[in-house]
Motif scaffolding. Structure first.
Motif, PDB file in Angstrom:
ATOM      1  N   ARG A 106       0.833  -1.212   0.000  1.00 21.74           N
ATOM      2  CA  ARG A 106       0.000   0.000   0.000  1.00 21.74           C
ATOM      3  C   ARG A 106       0.862   1.254   0.000  1.00 21.74           C
ATOM      4  O   ARG A 106       0.555   2.231  -0.687  1.00 21.74           O
ATOM      5  CB  ARG A 106      -0.928   0.000   1.203  1.00 21.74           C
ATOM      6  N   SER A 107       1.945   1.241   0.747  1.00 24.83           N
ATOM      7  CA  SER A 107       2.841   2.402   0.739  1.00 24.83           C
ATOM      8  C   SER A 107       3.455   2.595  -0.641  1.00 24.83           C
ATOM      9  O   SER A 107       3.584   3.734  -1.116  1.00 24.83           O
ATOM     10  CB  SER A 107       3.935   2.215   1.795  1.00 24.83           C
ATOM     11  N   LEU A 108       3.823   1.495  -1.297  1.00 21.96           N
ATOM     12  CA  LEU A 108       4.335   1.605  -2.658  1.00 21.96           C
ATOM     13  C   LEU A 108       3.269   2.167  -3.599  1.00 21.96           C
ATOM     14  O   LEU A 108       3.570   2.981  -4.482  1.00 21.96           O
ATOM     15  CB  LEU A 108       4.792   0.225  -3.148  1.00 21.96           C
ATOM     16  N   HIS A 137      -8.449  -7.352  -4.483  1.00 20.18           N
ATOM     17  CA  HIS A 137      -9.066  -6.057  -4.798  1.00 20.18           C
ATOM     18  C   HIS A 137      -8.000  -5.007  -5.080  1.00 20.18           C
ATOM     19  O   HIS A 137      -8.073  -4.273  -6.078  1.00 20.18           O
ATOM     20  CB  HIS A 137      -9.940  -5.607  -3.623  1.00 20.18           C
ATOM     21  N   ASN A 138      -6.986  -4.959  -4.220  1.00 20.20           N
ATOM     22  CA  ASN A 138      -5.938  -3.959  -4.395  1.00 20.20           C
ATOM     23  C   ASN A 138      -5.101  -4.234  -5.634  1.00 20.20           C
ATOM     24  O   ASN A 138      -4.614  -3.302  -6.291  1.00 20.20           O
ATOM     25  CB  ASN A 138      -5.059  -3.916  -3.154  1.00 20.20           C
ATOM     26  N   LEU A 139      -4.919  -5.510  -5.967  1.00 24.44           N
ATOM     27  CA  LEU A 139      -4.246  -5.841  -7.225  1.00 24.44           C
ATOM     28  C   LEU A 139      -5.025  -5.286  -8.410  1.00 24.44           C
ATOM     29  O   LEU A 139      -4.450  -4.738  -9.358  1.00 24.44           O
ATOM     30  CB  LEU A 139      -4.105  -7.361  -7.346  1.00 24.44           C
ATOM     31  N   GLY A 140      -6.346  -5.417  -8.351  1.00 21.77           N
ATOM     32  CA  GLY A 140      -7.186  -4.875  -9.422  1.00 21.77           C
ATOM     33  C   GLY A 140      -7.051  -3.368  -9.551  1.00 21.77           C
ATOM     34  O   GLY A 140      -6.966  -2.830 -10.661  1.00 21.77           O
ATOM     35  N   VAL A 141      -6.997  -2.675  -8.415  1.00 17.33           N
ATOM     36  CA  VAL A 141      -6.848  -1.210  -8.444  1.00 17.33           C
ATOM     37  C   VAL A 141      -5.506  -0.821  -9.052  1.00 17.33           C
ATOM     38  O   VAL A 141      -5.412   0.126  -9.843  1.00 17.33           O
ATOM     39  CB  VAL A 141      -7.009  -0.638  -7.022  1.00 17.33           C
ATOM     40  N   CYS A 142      -4.452  -1.554  -8.693  1.00 15.10           N
ATOM     41  CA  CYS A 142      -3.133  -1.264  -9.272  1.00 15.10           C
ATOM     42  C   CYS A 142      -3.146  -1.448 -10.786  1.00 15.10           C
ATOM     43  O   CYS A 142      -2.586  -0.627 -11.525  1.00 15.10           O
ATOM     44  CB  CYS A 142      -2.078  -2.168  -8.639  1.00 15.10           C
ATOM     45  N   TYR A 143      -3.792  -2.507 -11.255  1.00 13.10           N
ATOM     46  CA  TYR A 143      -3.864  -2.738 -12.699  1.00 13.10           C
ATOM     47  C   TYR A 143      -4.685  -1.646 -13.397  1.00 13.10           C
ATOM     48  O   TYR A 143      -4.422  -1.309 -14.558  1.00 13.10           O
ATOM     49  CB  TYR A 143      -4.465  -4.109 -12.983  1.00 13.10           C
ATOM     50  N   LYS A 173       4.238   3.720  -7.190  1.00  7.87           N
ATOM     51  CA  LYS A 173       5.026   2.602  -7.722  1.00  7.87           C
ATOM     52  C   LYS A 173       4.120   1.381  -7.855  1.00  7.87           C
ATOM     53  O   LYS A 173       4.181   0.438  -7.065  1.00  7.87           O
ATOM     54  CB  LYS A 173       6.211   2.320  -6.807  1.00  7.87           C
ATOM     55  N   HIS A 174       3.266   1.424  -8.881  1.00  8.05           N
ATOM     56  CA  HIS A 174       2.214   0.413  -8.996  1.00  8.05           C
ATOM     57  C   HIS A 174       2.764  -0.961  -9.363  1.00  8.05           C
ATOM     58  O   HIS A 174       2.268  -1.983  -8.866  1.00  8.05           O
ATOM     59  CB  HIS A 174       1.187   0.874 -10.040  1.00  8.05           C
ATOM     60  N   LYS A 175       3.776  -1.016 -10.206  1.00  3.37           N
ATOM     61  CA  LYS A 175       4.347  -2.311 -10.575  1.00  3.37           C
ATOM     62  C   LYS A 175       4.997  -2.973  -9.370  1.00  3.37           C
ATOM     63  O   LYS A 175       4.845  -4.191  -9.161  1.00  3.37           O
ATOM     64  CB  LYS A 175       5.360  -2.132 -11.702  1.00  3.37           C
ATOM     65  N   ALA A 176       5.740  -2.206  -8.591  1.00  2.00           N
ATOM     66  CA  ALA A 176       6.358  -2.760  -7.382  1.00  2.00           C
ATOM     67  C   ALA A 176       5.285  -3.205  -6.386  1.00  2.00           C
ATOM     68  O   ALA A 176       5.436  -4.243  -5.722  1.00  2.00           O
ATOM     69  CB  ALA A 176       7.276  -1.717  -6.745  1.00  2.00           C
TER      70      ALA A 176
END
Length: 500
Positions: free
Chosen positions: A109-111, A139-145, A116-119
């Motif tokens: 979450r800090s990343l 869910h958070n993986l989906g938001v990053c994508y 730094k979405h890929k990290a």
């Protein structure tokens, strides 16, 4: 003399304990978690200064090995906006407890907050290996994508999260993906499922109502917006949307009553003051309309819709220089909208700048392939300038667009515009006299020009609003210019959600 005998005493063996030598007291090692309860108490009470003092003391006693103290310290840093410091502390927690999925989630979450979405995706994948049943990770993986614009992968992760555990936030993010892709039907289906799961969520009800409003299902839109207001009578977005519907149908007084409810709660809302201004515009109270629109423009100086409406109001009041100013500003922010160029051409025509008016009309014709009124206005200007051949070409192009619109929809035009087109057609066929314009013009009068524009709505992705602009005028007097209102049709105004 008898000899006295001493009473014999039974001798018991000595206890084993008495035979053991006395051992020294064992050394007391510090208990790492002995003050965790106090740290937790201060944190939930939001007494962060006292919490940090206890954490500092605890870390000194444990030589920096108390995981919970470091964890809470990182949470406080994040709340204070020190994201990089919080990331370093969460990484320390992950080192102290490498099998903890929660620590990895906080690192990710800090990343994410650092962009730094890929990290963040890599760390979330590591956390998923430790806990495959945690819906929040997926869910958070989906938001990053979503932020990486990899919408297919985002949908897969969000659907996986819903399979593990259904949550309102996951439905909202999934609906946002379809909105970004421009697929309103799928977005509506997602929000319908969300409302079935959580029927009292006012945000879901409002968003679904706005989507129905955007696709033209006004009855369903009003139903869902009404349900949202039932659960939350002062819901800002629902009231604004309901008021805009009434405003569109000419119920300006009822719309103003709705807006008055939220004016005290959200006094610095640009859309609110824009809609209030256009209500006054519909009631022909032009000074009040300009006052409200100027306030909206002050609060949102880069909103082209407000500038568009200011241009319309000034055209109505025959203040063509001011209209030119606001329409030019709107074009700078929205250069692909043909109607803006058409209205700018109307202002230039009345400012007797015919050459630039022709250029503006030409650009409007190039950009707007569906609105026949652009061609009608251009034909009127060309005919007034004596360019009958070019005027005839624009008139014929207008007829083609009208025929296409008749075949594809049941659109009805204003009777004044139909009459104007008939007069222009007759004049072009006669070719000698312009029967519907004055032959002798007053030096202060302007050229007679028709300007009108059909309803236009533009959808903007993770955020943006709709505009409904209707401008109808006749000649230099601009006696009829109905409401042009900025209406919230888009659910992208819904609150933006990040990683939970």
């Amino acid at each position: 003399m008898a000899e006295e005998r001493q009473p014999t005493r039974t001798q018991f063996p000595a206890s084993a304990e008495s035979q053991k030598p006395h051992l020294k007291k064992a050394l007391e090692f510090p208990i790492l978690e002995k003050k965790n309860w106090l740290i937790h108490l201060h944190y939930i009470r939001k007494d962060y200064e006292a919490c940090k003092a206890v954490i500092k003391e605890q870390l000194q006693e444990t030589q920096g090995l108390c995981e919970y103290a470091i964890y809470v310290q990182a949470l406080i840093f994040r709340l204070e906006g020190n994201i990089q410091e919080s990331l370093e502390l969460f990484q320390t927690c992950a080192v102290l407890s490498p099998q903890s999925a929660d620590n990895l989630k906080q690192v990710a979450r800090s990343l994410f907050l650092l962009g730094k979405h890929k990290a963040a995706i890599e760390v979330y994948n590591e956390a998923a290996k430790l806990n495959q049943k945690d819906w929040e990770i997926y869910h958070n993986l989906g938001v990053c994508y979503i932020y990486l614009k990899q919408f297919n992968k985002a949908q897969d992760q969000l659907h996986h999260a819903l399979h593990l555990n259904r949550h309102d936030l996951t439905y909202i993010m999934l609906g946002k993906i379809h909105l970004l892709a421009g697929d309103l039907d799928k977005a509506i289906e997602i929000y319908k499922k969300a409302v079935e799961f959580s029927p009292e969520n006012t945000e879901l009800l409002t968003t679904l109502g706005l989507l129905y409003l955007q696709v033209g299902f006004y009855k369903k839109a009003f139903e869902h917006l009404g349900n949202a207001l039932t659960y939350d009578p002062i819901n800002y977005k629902a009231i604004l949307a309901a008021g805009s519907m009434m405003q569109t149908h000419g119920d300006f007084d009822v719309a103003l009553t709705k807006y008055r409810v939220i004016a005290s709660a959200v006094p610095e809302s640009p859309p609110l003051w824009n809609n209030i201004g256009m209500c006054f515009f519909g009631k022909k109270k032009y000074v009040a309309a300009i006052s409200c629109l100027k306030r909206a423009n002050y609060l949102a100086p880069f909103d082209w819709k407000i500038l568009y409406n200011l241009g319309l109001v000034h055209l109505t009041m025959q203040q063509y220089a001011s209209a030119f100013h606001f329409l030019s500003a709107a074009i700078n922010f929205q250069p692909k909208m043909g109607e803006l160029y058409m209205l700018l051409a109307v202002a230039l025509t009345n400012l007797e700048d015919t050459e630039n008016a022709k250029r503006a009309y030409a650009e409007a014709v190039r950009l707007d392939k569906y609105n026949p009124l652009v061609n009608l206005n251009y034909a009127v200007l060309l005919y007034n300038q004596g360019e009958k051949r070019d005027a005839l070409a624009q008139y014929q192009e207008m007829e083609k667009k009208v025929n296409l619109l008749k075949d594809s929809s049941s659109l009805e035009y204003d009777s004044e515009m139909v009459e104007m087109a008939q007069k222009l057609g007759a004049a072009l066929q006669v070719g000698e006299a312009l029967v519907w314009t004055k032959q002798v013009k007053d030096p202060k009068s302007k050229q007679r020009t028709t300007s009108t524009s059909k309803a236009a709505s533009f959808q903007q992705p993770l955020g943006s609003n709709q505009a409904l602009g209707q401008a109808m005028s006749s000649a230099a007097a601009y006696s009829k210019l109905p409401s042009a209102a900025k209406i919230y049709h888009s659910p992208s105004d819904a609150r933006k959600h990040g990683v939970s």
